[in-house]
Design a protein around this motif. Structure first.
Motif, short mmCIF file in Angstrom:
data_model
loop_
_atom_site.label_atom_id
_atom_site.label_comp_id
_atom_site.label_asym_id
_atom_site.label_seq_id
_atom_site.Cartn_x
_atom_site.Cartn_y
_atom_site.Cartn_z
N HIS A 40 11.60 52.10 52.89
CA HIS A 40 12.96 52.02 53.42
C HIS A 40 13.00 51.64 54.90
N HIS A 41 14.10 51.09 55.29
CA HIS A 41 14.30 50.73 56.69
C HIS A 41 14.30 51.97 57.58
N ALA A 42 13.61 51.88 58.71
CA ALA A 42 13.49 53.01 59.64
C ALA A 42 14.71 53.04 60.56
N ILE A 89 7.67 47.40 64.18
CA ILE A 89 7.49 46.44 63.08
C ILE A 89 7.71 47.21 61.78
N CYS A 90 8.83 46.90 61.14
CA CYS A 90 9.29 47.70 60.00
C CYS A 90 9.29 46.83 58.74
N PHE A 91 8.59 47.29 57.72
CA PHE A 91 8.67 46.61 56.41
C PHE A 91 9.68 47.39 55.58
N CYS A 92 10.68 46.67 55.07
CA CYS A 92 11.73 47.38 54.34
C CYS A 92 12.35 46.42 53.33
N ASP A 93 12.82 46.95 52.26
CA ASP A 93 13.44 46.06 51.27
C ASP A 93 14.91 45.85 51.63
#
Ligand code: ZN
Ligand code: ZN
Length: 293
Positions: free
Chosen positions: A147-149, A165-169
């Motif tokens: 999830h987005h931070a 650096i955020c990996f999120c759907d």
């Protein structure tokens, strides 16, 4: 070999949030069972509770008083305290890197509200502690949770000394459309739909940005709700996490003097954490116990 600290308190295992809470204690116990603490360069530091003063560096008194009345107060204090202890020890050079096993999430915690199993911003609170103690100024967080931070992004949106650096759907954009906005220090990228794709996304997006930014310490939020038996992208097998650890550690070794803190919490089933936790410690401490796999 590196000197590696594991920060954990029994409260984080016993009082962890979520239906997957069992994964927290199981993850820690598997590090013990696999004998990793018998190596002189691997040390268990029992997490100490954070103080209200430490938490008030990012959160309002109103929110602190609210959390105090919930069943998540104690586990939140020990989770944040583990992060603060790890940050201090790594930046002072007493250890090279660390794994912090928390019992609650943190990256959805804002100044005076939170959601999704988060109460206080666990990694976020390591940063003002380091600055207050004059141990460091510039930090990077790589977040591979599903999830987005939103909490981290909100608290640090104007802080150009924090690379995020955020990996999120894409699903997570629903919560706050402003969060999409990028700056030179705030990025979001898509997750992969398989081990291979997730790993290649991280390999493509992270190293050059860390190299250019030159943080003094790299934090990796190893969110495991991307595991196929969890509730997030459900895309990864347990084999992906040690590989991500290897890549991220290499980046920290090359560009941050090896200073790396990995944070995990309560979002993967026990059979996954049992596999992943010892292998992350093995990677951090450069033991090579699982190199045949
Ligand atoms: Zn998540
Ligand atoms: Zn994001």
């Amino acid at each position: 070999m590196k000197r590696t600290g594991v920060f954990y308190h029994d409260v984080c295992g016993k009082e962890a949030y979520s239906s997957l809470a069992m994964g927290v204690e199981e993850g820690f116990k598997s590090i013990q069972k696999e004998g990793l603490f018998s190596h002189p360069n691997v040390t268990w530091f029992e997490s100490e509770p954070a103080t209200e003063e430490e938490i008030a560096r990012l959160h309002s008194q109103q929110w602190i008083d609210h959390v105090k009345q919930t069943q998540w107060w104690r586990v939140s204090l020990y989770s944040v305290g583990g992060m603060i202890g790890a940050t201090e020890k790594v930046l002072k050079g007493e250890i090279d890197n660390a794994l912090v096993i928390a019992g609650v999430g943190g990256h959805h915690a804002h100044r005076d509200n939170a959601w999704g199993g988060c109460y206080f911003n666990v990694i976020g609170l390591g940063i003002p502690h380091a600055r207050a103690k004059s141990l460091g100024r510039r930090f990077a967080i790589v977040d591979t949770d599903t999830h987005h931070a939103d909490g981290v992004r909100d608290l640090y949106k104007d802080d150009e000394d924090m690379l995020h650096i955020c990996f999120c759907d894409t699903f997570s954009w629903v919560y706050n459309s402003d969060d999409r906005m990028e700056s030179n220090t705030k990025f979001c990228f898509p997750h992969g739909s398989s081990d291979e794709e997730e790993i290649s996304n991280v390999e493509r997006e992270v190293p050059d940005r860390i190299k250019e930014f030159k943080p003094e310490l790299l934090f990796w939020l190893c969110g495991m709700d991307t595991h196929q038996d969890s509730y997030g992208t459900a895309a990864l097998t347990e084999k992906a996490y040690p590989e991500l650890a290897r890549i991220i550690k290499q980046i920290a070794d090359e560009y941050c003097g090896g200073k790396l803190i990995v944070k995990t919490c309560c979002n993967a089933p026990p059979h996954a954490t049992r596999y992943v936790m010892p292998r992350i410690v093995d990677c951090l401490a450069e033991l090579g116990k699982y190199s045949e796999e």
